[in-house]
Design a protein around this motif. Structure first.
Motif, short mmCIF file in Angstrom:
data_model
loop_
_atom_site.label_atom_id
_atom_site.label_comp_id
_atom_site.label_asym_id
_atom_site.label_seq_id
_atom_site.Cartn_x
_atom_site.Cartn_y
_atom_site.Cartn_z
N HIS A 98 -20.59 0.75 -1.85
CA HIS A 98 -19.28 0.38 -2.41
C HIS A 98 -18.31 1.45 -1.90
CE1 HIS A 98 -21.62 -1.96 -5.32
NE2 HIS A 98 -20.51 -2.41 -5.96
N PHE A 99 -17.12 1.12 -1.55
CA PHE A 99 -15.92 2.07 -1.17
C PHE A 99 -14.71 1.92 -2.07
CE2 PHE A 99 -18.86 1.04 2.57
CZ PHE A 99 -19.31 2.26 3.03
N GLN A 100 -14.08 3.04 -1.83
CA GLN A 100 -12.68 3.20 -2.78
C GLN A 100 -11.81 3.81 -1.75
OE1 GLN A 100 -11.42 6.03 -3.61
NE2 GLN A 100 -12.83 7.42 -3.00
N ASN A 101 -10.40 3.57 -2.03
CA ASN A 101 -9.44 4.19 -1.64
C ASN A 101 -8.20 4.73 -2.28
OD1 ASN A 101 -7.59 4.67 0.69
ND2 ASN A 101 -7.13 2.41 1.43
N ASP A 102 -8.69 5.72 -2.97
CA ASP A 102 -7.72 6.26 -3.86
C ASP A 102 -6.61 7.01 -3.27
OD1 ASP A 102 -8.72 6.28 -6.51
OD2 ASP A 102 -10.10 7.80 -6.41
N ALA A 103 -6.86 7.84 -1.92
CA ALA A 103 -5.88 8.23 -1.16
C ALA A 103 -4.79 7.21 -0.32
CB ALA A 103 -6.63 8.92 -0.08
N GLY A 104 -5.07 6.04 -0.21
CA GLY A 104 -4.16 4.97 0.46
C GLY A 104 -4.27 5.00 1.58
N TYR A 105 -5.35 5.32 2.25
CA TYR A 105 -5.56 4.99 3.66
C TYR A 105 -5.21 3.84 4.26
CZ TYR A 105 -7.94 9.67 3.02
OH TYR A 105 -8.32 10.88 2.94
N HIS A 106 -4.54 3.64 5.47
CA HIS A 106 -4.45 2.53 5.98
C HIS A 106 -5.81 1.64 6.67
CE1 HIS A 106 -0.11 2.38 5.36
NE2 HIS A 106 -0.17 3.64 5.85
N CYS A 148 -6.23 -4.59 -1.98
CA CYS A 148 -5.75 -3.62 -1.77
C CYS A 148 -5.23 -3.27 -0.38
CB CYS A 148 -6.62 -2.15 -2.03
SG CYS A 148 -8.13 -2.31 -1.27
N SER A 149 -5.38 -4.26 0.62
CA SER A 149 -4.87 -4.31 2.04
C SER A 149 -5.49 -3.20 2.73
CB SER A 149 -3.47 -4.23 1.92
OG SER A 149 -2.70 -5.28 1.32
N THR A 150 -6.54 -2.56 2.20
CA THR A 150 -7.22 -1.72 3.18
C THR A 150 -7.92 -2.27 4.24
OG1 THR A 150 -7.67 -0.22 1.25
CG2 THR A 150 -9.02 0.24 3.18
N LEU A 151 -7.75 -1.67 5.42
CA LEU A 151 -8.40 -2.27 6.83
C LEU A 151 -9.61 -1.44 6.86
CD1 LEU A 151 -8.58 -3.89 9.31
CD2 LEU A 151 -7.44 -2.00 10.54
#
Length: 81
Positions: A8-16, A54-57
């Motif tokens: 599982h992966f998360q993107n708290d930092a808001g990376y593109h 979340c639109s993370t690529l």
């Protein structure tokens, strides 16, 4: 029962863009309580896919292990008791 665990992966930092070392995984968005529904994603033949929530690529990087991300720190670890 499956012989492997789906990371599982998360993107708290808001990376593109987050590079990962697997092609099948779950995206949780940010860490709880700011997460979105945990969605299974398969990068398929393209080797990259955008999360619809979340639109993370996410981009496959064969040089990374299953628990590594670039940038570092995007692996989600459930802190359940």
């Amino acid at each position: 029962m499956a012989g492997h665990v789906i990371p599982h992966f998360q993107n708290d930092a808001g990376y593109h863009v987050i590079e990962i070392g697997v092609t099948e995984f779950m995206c949780v968005g940010a860490n709880p309580p700011f997460d979105h529904p945990h969605v299974f994603m398969d990068l398929g033949d393209d080797g990259e896919k955008v999360c619809g929530y979340c639109s993370t690529l996410y981009r496959y990087n064969p040089q990374l292990h299953a628990d590594e991300t670039k940038p570092a720190g995007c692996l989600y670890v459930d802190k359940a008791a």
